[in-house]
Design a protein around this motif. Sequence first.
Motif, PDB file in Angstrom:
ATOM      1  N   TYR A   1       0.859  -1.188   0.000  1.00 57.89           N
ATOM      2  CA  TYR A   1       0.000   0.000   0.000  1.00 57.89           C
ATOM      3  C   TYR A   1       0.891   1.232   0.000  1.00 57.89           C
ATOM      4  O   TYR A   1       1.762   1.360   0.868  1.00 57.89           O
ATOM      5  N   GLY A   2       0.682   2.102  -0.977  1.00 57.73           N
ATOM      6  CA  GLY A   2       1.487   3.310  -1.047  1.00 57.73           C
ATOM      7  C   GLY A   2       0.676   4.505  -1.505  1.00 57.73           C
ATOM      8  O   GLY A   2      -0.302   4.358  -2.244  1.00 57.73           O
ATOM      9  N   VAL A   3       1.074   5.688  -1.041  1.00 58.53           N
ATOM     10  CA  VAL A   3       0.416   6.929  -1.457  1.00 58.53           C
ATOM     11  C   VAL A   3       1.451   8.050  -1.590  1.00 58.53           C
ATOM     12  O   VAL A   3       2.551   7.975  -1.034  1.00 58.53           O
ATOM     13  N   ARG A   4       1.053   9.079  -2.316  1.00 63.52           N
ATOM     14  CA  ARG A   4       1.780  10.358  -2.318  1.00 63.52           C
ATOM     15  C   ARG A   4       0.851  11.400  -1.710  1.00 63.52           C
ATOM     16  O   ARG A   4      -0.339  11.436  -2.022  1.00 63.52           O
TER      17      ARG A   4
ATOM     18  N   HIS B   1       6.050  15.272   4.799  1.00 60.09           N
ATOM     19  CA  HIS B   1       5.963  13.872   4.372  1.00 60.09           C
ATOM     20  C   HIS B   1       5.536  13.855   2.906  1.00 60.09           C
ATOM     21  O   HIS B   1       4.469  14.349   2.565  1.00 60.09           O
ATOM     22  N   GLY B   2       6.382  13.311   2.045  1.00 57.33           N
ATOM     23  CA  GLY B   2       6.079  13.297   0.620  1.00 57.33           C
ATOM     24  C   GLY B   2       5.297  12.070   0.194  1.00 57.33           C
ATOM     25  O   GLY B   2       4.160  12.167  -0.269  1.00 57.33           O
ATOM     26  N   ASP B   3       5.905  10.904   0.365  1.00 54.63           N
ATOM     27  CA  ASP B   3       5.284   9.643  -0.030  1.00 54.63           C
ATOM     28  C   ASP B   3       5.408   8.650   1.117  1.00 54.63           C
ATOM     29  O   ASP B   3       6.338   8.760   1.932  1.00 54.63           O
ATOM     30  N   GLN B   4       4.519   7.686   1.127  1.00 50.84           N
ATOM     31  CA  GLN B   4       4.631   6.590   2.088  1.00 50.84           C
ATOM     32  C   GLN B   4       4.163   5.309   1.421  1.00 50.84           C
ATOM     33  O   GLN B   4       3.144   5.300   0.731  1.00 50.84           O
ATOM     34  N   LYS B   5       4.928   4.246   1.642  1.00 52.87           N
ATOM     35  CA  LYS B   5       4.538   2.943   1.102  1.00 52.87           C
ATOM     36  C   LYS B   5       4.892   1.860   2.105  1.00 52.87           C
ATOM     37  O   LYS B   5       5.883   1.989   2.840  1.00 52.87           O
ATOM     38  N   PHE B   6       4.077   0.809   2.120  1.00 56.55           N
ATOM     39  CA  PHE B   6       4.352  -0.358   2.954  1.00 56.55           C
ATOM     40  C   PHE B   6       4.309  -1.610   2.081  1.00 56.55           C
ATOM     41  O   PHE B   6       3.449  -1.729   1.213  1.00 56.55           O
TER      42      PHE B   6
ATOM     43  N   LYS C   1       9.301   8.859   2.145  1.00 54.58           N
ATOM     44  CA  LYS C   1       9.984   9.952   1.450  1.00 54.58           C
ATOM     45  C   LYS C   1       9.705  11.252   2.194  1.00 54.58           C
ATOM     46  O   LYS C   1       8.549  11.616   2.395  1.00 54.58           O
TER      47      LYS C   1
END
Lengths: 144, 150
Positions: free
Chosen positions: A84-87, B86-91, B141
């Motif tokens: 799961y990822g977002v910007r 906080h720019g991007d986040q992924k798991f 990011k």
Amino acid sequence: MTAKIAYDEVEVGTELPAQTFPVSRATLVRYAGASGDFNPIHWNEKFAKEVGLPDVIAHGMFTMAEAIRVVTDWTGDPGAVAEYGVRFTKPVVVPNDETGALIEVSAKVAAKLDDDDRTVRVDLTAMSAGQKVLGMSRAVVRLA
Amino acid sequence: MALDQSFVGRTYPPTDSYEVGREKIREFAEAIGDTNPAYTDAEAAKALGYSDVIAPPTFVFAITFKAAGQVIEDPQLGLDYSRVVHGDQKFAYTRPVRSGDRLSVTSTIEAIKSMAGNDIIDIRGEVHDEAGEHVVTAFTKLVARADREA
């Protein structure tokens, strides 16, 4: 893991049930406590405006947490989410009034990735006050 | 001032373990308004094949972001946290986090870029359980906005 949606029953373009999530100042205070993120831009209007924001904004991670509920409510099993990822593209601005803000989330199956692993890619759209608040919002989900 | 590229690839020591508590998961689920029983009812979680209640997908961020503090606060790196967004986040998950897990995070600087005066840093946090098994990797990011007044 036992997702309630079967891989064979979804197609590219299948829409997940959309949901709208309300967010008030009280919601943000509660999320701050639960997540440990006490950045004052999420609860202190004076501070938020001093750093150039229009008002208090929601935690990006709060919006991220709400958006994936469209997927986990669909599958039933939250552990079906493999990626799961977002910007974070625009902030969710939360005024100090009765209604607060709304986060509107829709999602659809964008690709069937692996017939053996039964994984699909779900693309999510999250809007607030007419603006897209998440970009590149994608989940890989393992179905039954 | 652009960050030192030589920090790319640097890995920080694993954090002390964080023990995931059932009531902390409940508190988090309630804070996001999520009533999925897998987060609060051990029997419901067992029916899905888990040994205890599991955490919502983004719960682990609190742990990985605290671990990323080793990077963010590294005086040698010199990131100005007051300018960070906080720019991007992924798991990427091997399995969901569950109650009773004792999790340790190993943070690595994956990339450092400079664009239009902004410093952009990618941090990878590998989360392992007490048996050393991989649970989830968090990709974060961060963007330190240019200091216009400097």
